[in-house]
Design a protein around this motif. Structure first.
Motif, PDB file in Angstrom:
ATOM      1  N   ILE A   1       0.841  -1.203   0.000  1.00 21.46           N
ATOM      2  CA  ILE A   1       0.000   0.000   0.000  1.00 21.46           C
ATOM      3  C   ILE A   1       0.871   1.247   0.000  1.00 21.46           C
ATOM      4  O   ILE A   1       0.606   2.215  -0.726  1.00 21.46           O
ATOM      5  CB  ILE A   1      -0.946   0.000   1.213  1.00 21.46           C
ATOM      6  N   PHE A   2       1.947   1.220   0.784  1.00 18.90           N
ATOM      7  CA  PHE A   2       2.851   2.372   0.851  1.00 18.90           C
ATOM      8  C   PHE A   2       3.489   2.647  -0.508  1.00 18.90           C
ATOM      9  O   PHE A   2       3.596   3.809  -0.924  1.00 18.90           O
ATOM     10  CB  PHE A   2       3.937   2.116   1.898  1.00 18.90           C
ATOM     11  N   VAL A   3       3.883   1.593  -1.206  1.00 21.36           N
ATOM     12  CA  VAL A   3       4.497   1.769  -2.528  1.00 21.36           C
ATOM     13  C   VAL A   3       3.534   2.469  -3.477  1.00 21.36           C
ATOM     14  O   VAL A   3       3.913   3.408  -4.195  1.00 21.36           O
ATOM     15  CB  VAL A   3       4.922   0.405  -3.112  1.00 21.36           C
ATOM     16  N   PHE A   4       2.285   2.056  -3.485  1.00 23.85           N
ATOM     17  CA  PHE A   4       1.317   2.671  -4.394  1.00 23.85           C
ATOM     18  C   PHE A   4       0.947   4.092  -3.951  1.00 23.85           C
ATOM     19  O   PHE A   4       0.645   4.953  -4.794  1.00 23.85           O
ATOM     20  CB  PHE A   4       0.064   1.800  -4.510  1.00 23.85           C
ATOM     21  N   LEU A   5       0.979   4.347  -2.638  1.00 26.91           N
ATOM     22  CA  LEU A   5       0.711   5.703  -2.154  1.00 26.91           C
ATOM     23  C   LEU A   5       1.787   6.680  -2.612  1.00 26.91           C
ATOM     24  O   LEU A   5       1.510   7.876  -2.771  1.00 26.91           O
ATOM     25  CB  LEU A   5       0.611   5.708  -0.628  1.00 26.91           C
ATOM     26  N   LEU A   6       3.000   6.167  -2.818  1.00 23.54           N
ATOM     27  CA  LEU A   6       4.079   7.030  -3.302  1.00 23.54           C
ATOM     28  C   LEU A   6       3.737   7.651  -4.655  1.00 23.54           C
ATOM     29  O   LEU A   6       4.189   8.757  -4.974  1.00 23.54           O
ATOM     30  CB  LEU A   6       5.380   6.227  -3.416  1.00 23.54           C
ATOM     31  N   LEU A   7       2.940   6.929  -5.438  1.00 19.60           N
ATOM     32  CA  LEU A   7       2.562   7.435  -6.760  1.00 19.60           C
ATOM     33  C   LEU A   7       1.622   8.631  -6.672  1.00 19.60           C
ATOM     34  O   LEU A   7       1.442   9.357  -7.657  1.00 19.60           O
ATOM     35  CB  LEU A   7       1.906   6.319  -7.574  1.00 19.60           C
ATOM     36  N   LEU A   8       1.014   8.836  -5.510  1.00 22.80           N
ATOM     37  CA  LEU A   8       0.045   9.919  -5.334  1.00 22.80           C
ATOM     38  C   LEU A   8       0.689  11.198  -4.819  1.00 22.80           C
ATOM     39  O   LEU A   8       0.045  12.245  -4.794  1.00 22.80           O
ATOM     40  CB  LEU A   8      -1.062   9.485  -4.364  1.00 22.80           C
ATOM     41  N   ASN A   9       1.950  11.101  -4.420  1.00 21.94           N
ATOM     42  CA  ASN A   9       2.644  12.239  -3.844  1.00 21.94           C
ATOM     43  C   ASN A   9       3.660  12.801  -4.835  1.00 21.94           C
ATOM     44  O   ASN A   9       4.499  12.065  -5.359  1.00 21.94           O
ATOM     45  CB  ASN A   9       3.331  11.808  -2.540  1.00 21.94           C
ATOM     46  N   LYS A  10       3.594  14.099  -5.075  1.00 19.22           N
ATOM     47  CA  LYS A  10       4.470  14.726  -6.071  1.00 19.22           C
ATOM     48  C   LYS A  10       5.935  14.585  -5.704  1.00 19.22           C
ATOM     49  O   LYS A  10       6.782  14.276  -6.558  1.00 19.22           O
ATOM     50  CB  LYS A  10       4.113  16.204  -6.224  1.00 19.22           C
ATOM     51  N   LYS A  11       6.273  14.792  -4.434  1.00 21.96           N
ATOM     52  CA  LYS A  11       7.664  14.687  -4.006  1.00 21.96           C
ATOM     53  C   LYS A  11       8.174  13.263  -4.182  1.00 21.96           C
ATOM     54  O   LYS A  11       9.315  13.053  -4.607  1.00 21.96           O
ATOM     55  CB  LYS A  11       7.782  15.112  -2.541  1.00 21.96           C
ATOM     56  N   SER A  12       7.319  12.294  -3.875  1.00 27.57           N
ATOM     57  CA  SER A  12       7.705  10.891  -4.032  1.00 27.57           C
ATOM     58  C   SER A  12       7.884  10.539  -5.498  1.00 27.57           C
ATOM     59  O   SER A  12       8.793   9.787  -5.857  1.00 27.57           O
ATOM     60  CB  SER A  12       6.646   9.984  -3.406  1.00 27.57           C
ATOM     61  N   ARG A  13       7.015  11.077  -6.345  1.00 26.99           N
ATOM     62  CA  ARG A  13       7.144  10.813  -7.790  1.00 26.99           C
ATOM     63  C   ARG A  13       8.440  11.398  -8.329  1.00 26.99           C
ATOM     64  O   ARG A  13       9.096  10.790  -9.181  1.00 26.99           O
ATOM     65  CB  ARG A  13       5.940  11.382  -8.546  1.00 26.99           C
ATOM     66  N   ASN A  14       8.818  12.557  -7.845  1.00 31.57           N
ATOM     67  CA  ASN A  14      10.092  13.157  -8.259  1.00 31.57           C
ATOM     68  C   ASN A  14      11.263  12.275  -7.821  1.00 31.57           C
ATOM     69  O   ASN A  14      12.250  12.128  -8.545  1.00 31.57           O
ATOM     70  CB  ASN A  14      10.243  14.551  -7.661  1.00 31.57           C
ATOM     71  N   PHE A  15      11.133  11.699  -6.627  1.00 35.21           N
ATOM     72  CA  PHE A  15      12.156  10.775  -6.129  1.00 35.21           C
ATOM     73  C   PHE A  15      12.267   9.563  -7.055  1.00 35.21           C
ATOM     74  O   PHE A  15      13.369   9.149  -7.433  1.00 35.21           O
ATOM     75  CB  PHE A  15      11.799  10.332  -4.711  1.00 35.21           C
ATOM     76  N   MET A  16      11.118   9.010  -7.444  1.00 36.41           N
ATOM     77  CA  MET A  16      11.099   7.851  -8.328  1.00 36.41           C
ATOM     78  C   MET A  16      11.717   8.175  -9.683  1.00 36.41           C
ATOM     79  O   MET A  16      12.404   7.345 -10.280  1.00 36.41           O
ATOM     80  CB  MET A  16       9.661   7.359  -8.525  1.00 36.41           C
ATOM     81  N   ASP A  17      11.499   9.397 -10.153  1.00 37.18           N
ATOM     82  CA  ASP A  17      11.986   9.797 -11.474  1.00 37.18           C
ATOM     83  C   ASP A  17      13.493  10.017 -11.512  1.00 37.18           C
ATOM     84  O   ASP A  17      14.079  10.117 -12.599  1.00 37.18           O
ATOM     85  CB  ASP A  17      11.279  11.075 -11.938  1.00 37.18           C
TER      86      ASP A  17
END
Length: 233
Positions: A71-87
């Motif tokens: 659930i935490f992994v998928f929640l990361l996709l909803l957060n802009k800062k987390s998406r920037n981290f992933m990118d």
């Protein structure tokens, strides 16, 4: 509990450490590493005291091994800062990270021989996840070193490897001793409720899933930006 060789437990512990090493090489984030280590300590402690082995509770405690991290992994996709981290995670290391699926499958086989998981969760059954581990260094070499394959191939490989991950996840969940069990009644999936194997669903699987989602997100963004996926290093 059926006796599991100490070498199997040590081998799995080293595999978990190797997974963290790959993830840190890819992300270069000490904050993320410390967060994972903190979660590992909680899950590991609960595993040592047999928390996940109790089956007469509701909701089933097996759920707490897998659900929080997924659930935490998928929640990361909803957060802009987390998406920037992933990118900004290194795509090369994300690809190499999947080689850890080879020792994971070897360990699972020995856990099966110990009578703690069903055969269908191994490469003798319907678990083909080892293919992702074997092909990961090959894909890395052909895409990033020799550059004879483009990033579109890497994208396709990530989707296929993700399907293999979902396949074994489904088998593992349906084989666990829960009210939702549909498979392997003669030998349920109880191995991952014991320490140190609790780290497989709680740590390794979410990291592998996160790696695929990060890679796919990066490659799709690159495709949308360029109109096609360029073979960039």
């Amino acid at each position: 509990m059926t006796e599991i060789a100490i070498t199997t437990s040590i081998g799995f512990t080293l595999t978990t450490v190797l997974t963290l090493w790959f993830f840190f090489k890819a992300s270069r984030s000490k904050k993320a590493l410390y967060a994972i280590l903190f979660w590992m300590s909680i899950v590991g402690t609960l595993g040592i005291f047999g928390f996940y082995q109790k089956i007469d509770t509701f909701p089933p405690r097996f759920i707490f091994l897998l659900a929080p991290s997924i659930i935490f992994v998928f929640l990361l996709l909803l957060n802009k800062k987390s998406r920037n981290f992933m990118d900004n995670i290194n795509l090369k290391w994300l690809t190499l990270l999947h080689t850890i699926r080879i020792p994971v499958e070897i360990v699972l086989y020995y856990v099966y021989l110990g009578g703690l998981i069903p055969a269908l969760m191994t490469f003798e059954g319907y678990n083909f996840d080892v293919v992702s581990g074997i092909t990961a260094p090959i894909i890395y070499y052909l895409v990033f070193v020799k550059k004879v394959l483009d990033k579109k191939t890497l994208l396709i490989w990530n989707f296929l490897a993700l399907i293999l991950l979902i396949n074994i996840l489904t088998i593992a969940i349906l084989s666990a001793q829960t009210p939702f069990q549909k498979l392997a009644f003669e030998q349920p999936n109880i191995g991952v409720t014991y320490f140190p194997f609790v780290w497989l669903p709680a740590v390794i699987v979410p990291i592998v899933l996160f790696s695929h989602l990060s890679s796919i997100r990066q490659l799709l963004k690159l495709q949308n930006k360029n109109g096609k996926i360029e073979n960039e290093a």
